[in-house]
Write a protein that holds these residues in place. Structure first.
Motif, PDB file in Angstrom:
ATOM      1  N   TYR A 134      -8.903  -6.548  -2.842  1.00  0.00           N
ATOM      2  CA  TYR A 134      -8.368  -5.712  -3.909  1.00  0.00           C
ATOM      3  C   TYR A 134      -7.379  -4.728  -3.285  1.00  0.00           C
ATOM      4  O   TYR A 134      -7.705  -4.088  -2.284  1.00  0.00           O
ATOM      5  CB  TYR A 134      -9.479  -4.921  -4.606  1.00  0.00           C
ATOM      6  CG  TYR A 134     -10.449  -5.775  -5.396  1.00  0.00           C
ATOM      7  CD1 TYR A 134     -10.295  -5.937  -6.771  1.00  0.00           C
ATOM      8  CD2 TYR A 134     -11.523  -6.406  -4.764  1.00  0.00           C
ATOM      9  CE1 TYR A 134     -11.191  -6.712  -7.496  1.00  0.00           C
ATOM     10  CE2 TYR A 134     -12.425  -7.185  -5.475  1.00  0.00           C
ATOM     11  CZ  TYR A 134     -12.246  -7.337  -6.842  1.00  0.00           C
ATOM     12  OH  TYR A 134     -13.134  -8.101  -7.553  1.00  0.00           O
ATOM     13  N   PHE A 188      -0.150  -6.518  -6.266  1.00  0.00           N
ATOM     14  CA  PHE A 188       0.078  -5.567  -7.351  1.00  0.00           C
ATOM     15  C   PHE A 188      -0.594  -5.984  -8.664  1.00  0.00           C
ATOM     16  O   PHE A 188      -0.922  -5.133  -9.490  1.00  0.00           O
ATOM     17  CB  PHE A 188       1.570  -5.397  -7.610  1.00  0.00           C
ATOM     18  CG  PHE A 188       2.291  -4.517  -6.618  1.00  0.00           C
ATOM     19  CD1 PHE A 188       1.630  -3.521  -5.914  1.00  0.00           C
ATOM     20  CD2 PHE A 188       3.662  -4.673  -6.405  1.00  0.00           C
ATOM     21  CE1 PHE A 188       2.307  -2.704  -5.010  1.00  0.00           C
ATOM     22  CE2 PHE A 188       4.349  -3.857  -5.509  1.00  0.00           C
ATOM     23  CZ  PHE A 188       3.661  -2.875  -4.813  1.00  0.00           C
ATOM     24  N   THR A 189      -0.783  -7.298  -8.865  1.00  0.00           N
ATOM     25  CA  THR A 189      -1.163  -7.770 -10.201  1.00  0.00           C
ATOM     26  C   THR A 189      -2.540  -8.424 -10.299  1.00  0.00           C
ATOM     27  O   THR A 189      -3.145  -8.402 -11.372  1.00  0.00           O
ATOM     28  CB  THR A 189      -0.127  -8.778 -10.721  1.00  0.00           C
ATOM     29  OG1 THR A 189       0.003  -9.860  -9.782  1.00  0.00           O
ATOM     30  CG2 THR A 189       1.233  -8.109 -10.890  1.00  0.00           C
ATOM     31  N   GLU A 191       3.617  -0.329 -14.405  1.00  0.00           N
ATOM     32  CA  GLU A 191       3.003  -1.617 -14.735  1.00  0.00           C
ATOM     33  C   GLU A 191       4.074  -2.630 -15.129  1.00  0.00           C
ATOM     34  O   GLU A 191       5.024  -2.289 -15.843  1.00  0.00           O
ATOM     35  CB  GLU A 191       2.010  -1.428 -15.885  1.00  0.00           C
ATOM     36  CG  GLU A 191       0.822  -0.556 -15.524  1.00  0.00           C
ATOM     37  CD  GLU A 191      -0.171  -0.420 -16.659  1.00  0.00           C
ATOM     38  OE1 GLU A 191       0.141  -0.897 -17.780  1.00  0.00           O
ATOM     39  OE2 GLU A 191      -1.243   0.169 -16.434  1.00  0.00           O
ATOM     40  N   ALA A 233       2.614   1.687  -3.416  1.00  0.00           N
ATOM     41  CA  ALA A 233       1.646   2.051  -4.460  1.00  0.00           C
ATOM     42  C   ALA A 233       1.307   3.534  -4.390  1.00  0.00           C
ATOM     43  O   ALA A 233       1.289   4.235  -5.416  1.00  0.00           O
ATOM     44  CB  ALA A 233       0.383   1.202  -4.323  1.00  0.00           C
ATOM     45  N   GLU A 266      -6.622  -9.154  -9.365  1.00  0.00           N
ATOM     46  CA  GLU A 266      -7.847  -8.495  -8.890  1.00  0.00           C
ATOM     47  C   GLU A 266      -9.010  -9.484  -8.940  1.00  0.00           C
ATOM     48  O   GLU A 266      -9.509  -9.789 -10.032  1.00  0.00           O
ATOM     49  CB  GLU A 266      -8.171  -7.278  -9.763  1.00  0.00           C
ATOM     50  CG  GLU A 266      -7.193  -6.138  -9.613  1.00  0.00           C
ATOM     51  CD  GLU A 266      -7.659  -4.879 -10.337  1.00  0.00           C
ATOM     52  OE1 GLU A 266      -8.267  -5.008 -11.420  1.00  0.00           O
ATOM     53  OE2 GLU A 266      -7.434  -3.787  -9.812  1.00  0.00           O
ATOM     54  N   GLU A 299       0.820  -1.210   0.000  1.00  0.00           N
ATOM     55  CA  GLU A 299       0.000   0.000   0.000  1.00  0.00           C
ATOM     56  C   GLU A 299       0.856   1.264   0.000  1.00  0.00           C
ATOM     57  O   GLU A 299       0.584   2.226  -0.739  1.00  0.00           O
ATOM     58  CB  GLU A 299      -0.926  -0.007   1.220  1.00  0.00           C
ATOM     59  CG  GLU A 299      -2.041  -1.027   1.134  1.00  0.00           C
ATOM     60  CD  GLU A 299      -2.849  -1.112   2.421  1.00  0.00           C
ATOM     61  OE1 GLU A 299      -4.030  -1.481   2.351  1.00  0.00           O
ATOM     62  OE2 GLU A 299      -2.296  -0.825   3.504  1.00  0.00           O
ATOM     63  N   LYS A 312      -3.601   0.865  -6.910  1.00  0.00           N
ATOM     64  CA  LYS A 312      -2.499   0.162  -7.555  1.00  0.00           C
ATOM     65  C   LYS A 312      -1.383   1.172  -7.869  1.00  0.00           C
ATOM     66  O   LYS A 312      -1.631   2.362  -8.036  1.00  0.00           O
ATOM     67  CB  LYS A 312      -2.971  -0.487  -8.861  1.00  0.00           C
ATOM     68  CG  LYS A 312      -3.856  -1.721  -8.676  1.00  0.00           C
ATOM     69  CD  LYS A 312      -3.013  -2.925  -8.308  1.00  0.00           C
ATOM     70  CE  LYS A 312      -3.743  -4.240  -8.559  1.00  0.00           C
ATOM     71  NZ  LYS A 312      -4.927  -4.437  -7.729  1.00  0.00           N
ATOM     72  N   TYR A 366       4.272  -3.438 -11.986  1.00  0.00           N
ATOM     73  CA  TYR A 366       4.524  -2.904 -10.637  1.00  0.00           C
ATOM     74  C   TYR A 366       5.916  -2.282 -10.636  1.00  0.00           C
ATOM     75  O   TYR A 366       6.706  -2.490 -11.560  1.00  0.00           O
ATOM     76  CB  TYR A 366       4.421  -4.002  -9.566  1.00  0.00           C
ATOM     77  CG  TYR A 366       5.040  -5.326  -9.927  1.00  0.00           C
ATOM     78  CD1 TYR A 366       6.424  -5.501  -9.960  1.00  0.00           C
ATOM     79  CD2 TYR A 366       4.243  -6.430 -10.238  1.00  0.00           C
ATOM     80  CE1 TYR A 366       6.997  -6.715 -10.284  1.00  0.00           C
ATOM     81  CE2 TYR A 366       4.805  -7.658 -10.576  1.00  0.00           C
ATOM     82  CZ  TYR A 366       6.177  -7.792 -10.602  1.00  0.00           C
ATOM     83  OH  TYR A 366       6.742  -9.000 -10.931  1.00  0.00           O
TER      84      TYR A 366
END
Length: 363
Positions: free
Chosen positions: A159, A141-142, A167, A93, A144, A90, A163, A169
Motif C-alpha cells: 500500500y 497512486f490508484t 484524485e 504524495a 490498494e 512517496e 496517497k 493523482y
C-alpha cells in the motif's frame, strides 16, 4: 495556455549556489504574485553553473511560502540507479498533501552523458525503465494494494502510504522529444513534455501534431496537455532584450546542441537527435535562433505575446519559460513584465489582485 516559470538556478557573475538559491526563492514568489501558473524545476546532476540535483528539497522549501502557484517536476529522472519509482511516488504524495494539491509530476530519461556515466546507467535501457516507472507510479497512486512484475521492477503487494491529495493523482506527464514518444504519451493518457531542442519550430509543430492526433483517439478527461521548454527574456524593447540575452541564449543553444549530438552519436535510441549537427550552424543567425528555433521567447512584451501565440497555435498548452542566466535583477524584470503584460493576454483565467501589481510597479 498556462504559463510556467522554469529555472535551473544558473549562476551569474560568480554568484555562489547559496546566494543563487536565495535569489531563486524570491523569483518564484514574484512569479506567483504576478500570475504565473507553475514553477518548474528539472533534475540535473554534475552541471557546473546550473544545477538543482534535488528539486524535491526546493519544492518543499517553497510550499509553505506560497499559496497558489503549482509545482512541476520537469523532469524527475526514472533510471532506477537514480530514482526508484516508489520513492518518487512517496515524495510527490507527501508534497501534494503539504501543498494542498499543487504538485505535478513529469517523468523522463537521462539527457546528459555526465549523468549516464556517473550513475552507471545503461542508456539503451532508459526508455524501457521510464515506461515501467510510469506504470509503477500510477499503480501506487490508484491501487490498494498494488504490485508489479516487470523487467526492471518486481514489487510484492504493498500500500502506498500516504496517497496524494489530488484524485486520482497529480497531473502526470512524460518527456517526449521524439515522434515515437509523442504517440506513446498520448496513448497512455499522459501529458507531453516536449522541446524543439533548437531543431526548429517546424519540428515542434510536428511533435505537437502527432501528440494531439493520438490524444483525439484516447479521451482522457483533461489529462492530455502539451508542454514545451522556452528559453526566455522579456525587456521593455526588442533591442534591449537582444542586448541582454542574445549572447547567453546562443551559448545555451550551442551547449545544448553539442550535448544532444554526443548522445546521438553514442546511443542508437537518441539517433533522432543527429539533426543537432546541422542546427549548430543555423543558430549563428540570431534571427533564426529567436524566431525559428522553436525554443526561445525573446523581446518586448508585445513580441513575447506574438511568439507565445505562435506556440499556442501549434498546440502548446503549457509554456515553460526558462528565465535564467541573466542575473537576478534581469530575471525579476522579465518575470514582472510577463506578469503585467503577457499573461493577461494569454490566460484570462487568473486575475491578479490590484494591490499586488501596485506593489510591484512601485518597486
Amino acid at each position: 495556455m498556462q504559463i510556467g516559470f522554469m529555472s535551473e538556478a544558473e549562476l551569474f557573475d560568480r554568484t555562489s549556489y547559496y546566494h543563487r538559491y536565495q535569489e531563486l526563492v524570491r523569483e518564484v514568489l514574484t512569479a506567483e504574485a504576478v500570475g504565473f501558473d507553475l514553477f518548474a524545476l528539472s533534475e540535473q546532476h554534475f552541471m557546473h553553473g546550473a544545477t538543482v540535483p534535488a528539486p524535491e528539497c526546493f519544492f518543499s522549501h517553497l510550499i509553505p511560502l506560497t499559496s497558489r502557484i503549482r509545482f512541476l517536476y520537469a523532469i524527475a529522472l526514472t533510471p532506477h540507479q537514480i530514482n526508484h519509482p516508489l520513492r518518487i511516488a512517496e515524495r510527490v504524495a507527501m508534497q501534494d498533501l503539504f501543498s494542498n494539491g499543487r504538485m505535478e509530476l513529469g517523468l523522463g530519461r537521462v539527457n546528459t552523458t555526465l549523468t549516464i556515466k556517473a550513475f552507471g546507467v545503461n542508456a539503451e535501457e532508459t526508455r524501457d525503465q521510464m515506461m515501467e516507472s510510469i506504470e509503477v507510479i500510477r499503480l501506487a497512486f490508484t491501487e490498494e494494494p498494488f504490485g508489479y512484475d516487470g523487467k526492471f521492477f518486481k514489487i510484492p503487494h504493498r500500500y502506498l502510504v500516504p496517497k496524494p491529495l489530488q484524485e486520482p493523482y497529480p497531473p502526470l506527464s512524460m518527456a517526449a522529444t521524439s515522434p515515437e514518444m509523442q504517440q506513446k504519451a498520448a496513448e497512455l493518457k499522459l501529458g507531453s513534455m516536449a522541446s524543439a531542442s533548437f531543431f526548429g519550430i517546424d519540428w515542434l509543430a510536428k511533435l505537437a501534431g502527432i501528440y494531439w492526433k493520438g490524444a483525439d483517439k484516447v479521451p482522457a478527461n483533461g489529462a492530455h496537455s502539451f508542454a514545451t521548454l522556452l528559453y526566455t527574456c522579456c525587456a521593455p524593447t526588442d533591442a534591449m532584450a537582444r542586448e541582454i540575452a542574445a549572447e547567453a541564449l546562443y551559448k545555451t543553444a550551442e551547449f545544448s546542441l553539442r550535448g544532444y549530438a554526443r548522445l546521438a552519436h553514442h546511443y542508437p535510441s537518441y539517433k533522432y537527435m543527429l539533426q543537432a549537427d546541422d542546427c549548430l550552424e543555423k543558430i549563428k543567425d540570431v534571427d533564426w535562433l529567436i524566431n525559428e528555433s522553436g525554443t526561445l521567447v525573446c523581446g518586448s512584451p508585445e513580441t513575447c505575446i506574438k511568439q507565445l501565440m505562435r506556440y499556442r497555435d501549434i498546440g502548446v498548452t503549457k509554456a515553460l519559460l526558462r528565465i535564467d542566466g541573466l542575473g537576478h535583477k534581469r530575471v525579476l524584470e522579465s518575470i514582472e513584465l510577463i506578469g503585467k503584460y503577457v499573461i493577461p493576454h494569454l490566460n484570462t483565467a487568473y486575475r491578479r489582485p490590484p494591490e499586488i501589481m501596485e506593489q510591484h510597479s512601485a518597486r
